[in-house]
Design a protein around this motif. Structure first.
Motif, PDB file in Angstrom:
ATOM      1  N   SER A 212       0.818  -1.208   0.193  1.00 37.56           N
ATOM      2  CA  SER A 212       0.169  -0.116   0.059  1.00 37.56           C
ATOM      3  C   SER A 212       0.974   1.393  -0.053  1.00 37.56           C
ATOM      4  N   HIS A 215       2.582   1.929  -3.287  1.00 35.19           N
ATOM      5  CA  HIS A 215       1.361   2.083  -4.216  1.00 35.19           C
ATOM      6  C   HIS A 215       1.168   1.103  -5.320  1.00 35.19           C
ATOM      7  N   ASP A 217      -0.985  -2.527  -6.357  1.00 32.84           N
ATOM      8  CA  ASP A 217      -2.312  -3.340  -5.753  1.00 32.84           C
ATOM      9  C   ASP A 217      -1.897  -5.081  -5.729  1.00 32.84           C
ATOM     10  N   VAL A 221      -4.344  -4.798  -0.497  1.00 33.91           N
ATOM     11  CA  VAL A 221      -4.557  -3.438  -0.838  1.00 33.91           C
ATOM     12  C   VAL A 221      -5.865  -3.348  -1.233  1.00 33.91           C
ATOM     13  N   VAL A 222      -6.215  -3.926  -2.171  1.00 32.87           N
ATOM     14  CA  VAL A 222      -7.855  -3.949  -2.952  1.00 32.87           C
ATOM     15  C   VAL A 222      -8.800  -4.470  -1.513  1.00 32.87           C
ATOM     16  N   PHE A 225      -9.186  -1.369  -0.265  1.00 33.27           N
ATOM     17  CA  PHE A 225      -9.965  -0.419  -0.859  1.00 33.27           C
ATOM     18  C   PHE A 225     -11.336  -0.730  -1.114  1.00 33.27           C
ATOM     19  N   LYS A 228     -14.327   0.660   1.511  1.00 36.38           N
ATOM     20  CA  LYS A 228     -14.854   2.041   1.479  1.00 36.38           C
ATOM     21  C   LYS A 228     -16.003   1.789   0.772  1.00 36.38           C
ATOM     22  N   SER A 234     -15.299  -6.892   1.170  1.00 42.08           N
ATOM     23  CA  SER A 234     -13.760  -7.022   1.849  1.00 42.08           C
ATOM     24  C   SER A 234     -14.127  -8.109   2.997  1.00 42.08           C
TER      25      SER A 234
ATOM     26  N   SER B 228      -9.118   4.996   8.837  1.00 34.54           N
ATOM     27  CA  SER B 228      -8.839   5.709   7.534  1.00 34.54           C
ATOM     28  C   SER B 228      -8.613   7.543   7.236  1.00 34.54           C
TER      29      SER B 228
END
Lengths: 282, 284
Positions: A212, A215, A217, A221-222, A225, A228, A234, B228
């Motif tokens: 992460s 930067h 993936d 990390v996914v 992501f 959210k 997830s 976050s």
């Protein structure tokens, strides 16, 4: 005299049951909740396997799963290529370096992964320059990450065989060093290699910090992501990765038990973890 | 001369290993240490001085609180669990199952663990919903799960099993005969723990606690997935230093923060090593 001892045995049993039940609940409830949460229907009622289907159908997620699996495979290969010849060589020809190699291999336990990430960014600028920006370049960092765990397994495996005799026998029959390592030593430490590979795979599949912050993936990390936009996916992906990791690590502890003459298993943790990460922890 | 060269030759076999570690472990560490004292290539103490500013101190304090409390929770609860394991049959199925489970759970962290607790105690988590429907209490509150209290709860999930694994060998080293000897001399249970087992176990217990402390202090992934926004703890402060390039007006603050982390972990691990050495004197 037997009376107090019996009373103590009864007390200990009660204590044991209470401890196991309370802590068992603490450790099981989040796992059960994950099953419940990830299969919940959209209207708040009923069950659906949608979030689990996404593991196979969502292009972003499947790509990340594949990336992580590739990373795991490459890391295992890199780890074996780097560590096995070095460790064999140290035991046979440069014994004076044994303590140093052990120290160096265990070093990543004391330097937090996060610190390495901060410092490795400039190094990765060069890696990207030479090899391109593929997420698979993370392999270089992951090999360092799994070093302590892999070292412990391999060290136990190499201690269990008579390396000097084996290699001298092979050499006197005309084998070169490559043959000694690849065709004599390696077949003798298969279970140690397997446990080193398992723990490496488990760690790489759970790795988040490097990916992460640099930067790239990967699976974690996914997953983060997706948290959210679609938390259910997830959770299902987390649980799937988790179960996979559990199975790997349980197999590992069985392997460790099978090895004769050693009381501890290969997942004897840390003189830290990370689980960040150990990690399976960060 | 040639003889000396020939003797040195096998050392060349170490070059790939050392080279690899140089590039991917030493250079990054050196970059952190040097970078902490540099700005635009010029030496400066400003980055290190910035560590004394309010927000950084606050994050450090919270980090210490999180690490200390999860270390103590993990050590006490994990210690009790380890004791429960020791009272089982030495080769029984229960003991094997618990130690295997602990080995697995101690490695379990990161993003997956964060989502496990979001699924449990998050806004629409399983337990939150259950309690709201049956008792009418809102466990979610104002989102404590995504701040320091939540981090403490979630970290306990891997700290407790870790404690079991590191503390079990010390507990195993306590011999039944010692207790019998103490009893034959008339000691009560309290006296036995206070004067025999306690002093023997204390270094191992404190050492394990320090290990848990370092483990929590260095953890990043779990907290990053859970929180976050905002930088309640030091690792998350490092995250914003890395992602926003310039924080508190300093480009190299990330290096200084990382250096601070190295220093704390190094101090704690030194204490750990000293205590382990003390324990190993009587263990085995």
């Amino acid at each position: 005299m037997t009376l107090p001892r019996q009373r103590r045995a009864r007390r200990q049993r009660a204590f044991r049951i209470v401890t196991f039940v309370v802590l068992g609940a603490f450790f099981l409830i989040p796992l059960v909740s994950m099953v419940d949460f990830s299969t919940r229907g959209t209207a708040g009622s009923g069950r659906t396997g949608e979030a689990w289907g996404a593991l196979l159908h969502d292009p972003e997620l499947t790509a990340a799963i594949i990336t992580s699996l590739e990373l795991a495979a490459l890391t295992v290969i890199g780890m074996v290529l780097l560590l096995v010849p070095t460790m064999v060589w140290v035991r046979l020809r440069v014994q004076w370096a044994a303590r140093m190699v052990e120290f160096l291999c265990l070093l990543p336990l004391t330097i937090p992964a996060l610190v390495i990430v901060v410092g490795i960014a400039p190094v990765y600028a060069w890696v990207t320059y030479f090899l391109g920006g593929s997420a698979l370049t993370l392999t270089f960092a992951y090999v360092v990450l799994v070093l302590p765990y892999a070292f412990r397994s391999l060290d136990a495996g190499l201690s269990a065989i008579d390396l000097t005799t084996l290699s001298e026998a092979a050499r006197s029959l005309g084998a070169g060093w490559f043959t000694v390592i690849a065709r004599v030593v390696v077949p003798n430490i298969v279970s140690a290699l397997l446990s080193a590979a398992f723990i490496s795979v488990a760690l790489v599949l759970g790795e988040f910090t490097f990916a992460s912050l640099l930067h790239y993936d990967n699976l974690q990390v996914v997953i983060a992501f997706f948290g959210k936009s679609n938390a259910k996916v997830s959770v299902s992906a987390s649980l799937a990765a988790l179960i996979f990791g559990f199975v790997l690590l349980l197999l590992l502890s069985l392997l460790g038990r099978g090895r004769k003459g050693r009381r501890t298993t290969a997942i004897e943790p840390l003189a830290v973890t990370t689980p960040a990460g150990k990690e399976v922890k960060g | 001369m040639i003889k000396a060269a020939r003797r040195a030759l096998p050392s060349l076999g170490m070059v790939p290993f050392l080279g690899y570690l140089t590039v991917f472990l030493f250079i990054p560490t050196v970059i952190v240490v040097v970078g902490a004292f540099q700005d635009d290539g010029r030496p400066t103490l400003d980055n290190v001085r910035a560590l004394g500013s309010g927000p950084v101190l606050h994050a450090l304090r919270q980090s210490l609180v999180v690490s200390a409390s999860t270390a103590v929770i993990g050590a006490v609860v994990g210690g009790l669990l380890a004791y429960a394991v020791v009272t089982c049959k030495p080769d029984g199925a229960v003991r094997r199952a618990v130690t295997s489970a602990c080995g697995v759970l101690a490695q379990f962290g990161g993003v997956m663990l964060a989502f496990a607790f979001i699924a449990t105690l998050g806004f629409s988590g399983a337990v939150t919903t259950l309690v709201k429907d049956s008792v009418g209490v809102n466990l979610y509150g104002s989102g404590w799960l995504f701040d320091v209290p939540g981090i403490i709860l979630v970290y306990s999930y891997f700290q407790i099993p870790l404690m079991v694994i590191v503390f079990l060998p010390a507990l195993d080293g306590i011999k039944v005969q010692w207790r019998e000897a103490a009893e034959n001399l008339g000691a009560s249970t309290w006296q036995y723990w206070r004067q025999v087992a306690g002093p023997l176990l204390l270094p191992a217990f404190l050492g394990s606690t320090l290990l848990l402390f370092a483990n929590a202090f260095a953890s990043y992934a779990t907290a990053a997935a859970l929180v976050s926004q905002g930088n309640p703890i030091l690792p998350l402060f490092i995250r914003s230093a890395l992602t926003s390039e310039i924080l508190l007006g300093r480009a190299n603050l990330g290096y200084a923060l990382a250096l601070e982390m190295i220093v704390v972990v190094a101090i704690v691990m030194t204490g750990y090593a000293l205590l382990v050495r003390r324990t190993s004197r009587w263990l085995r």
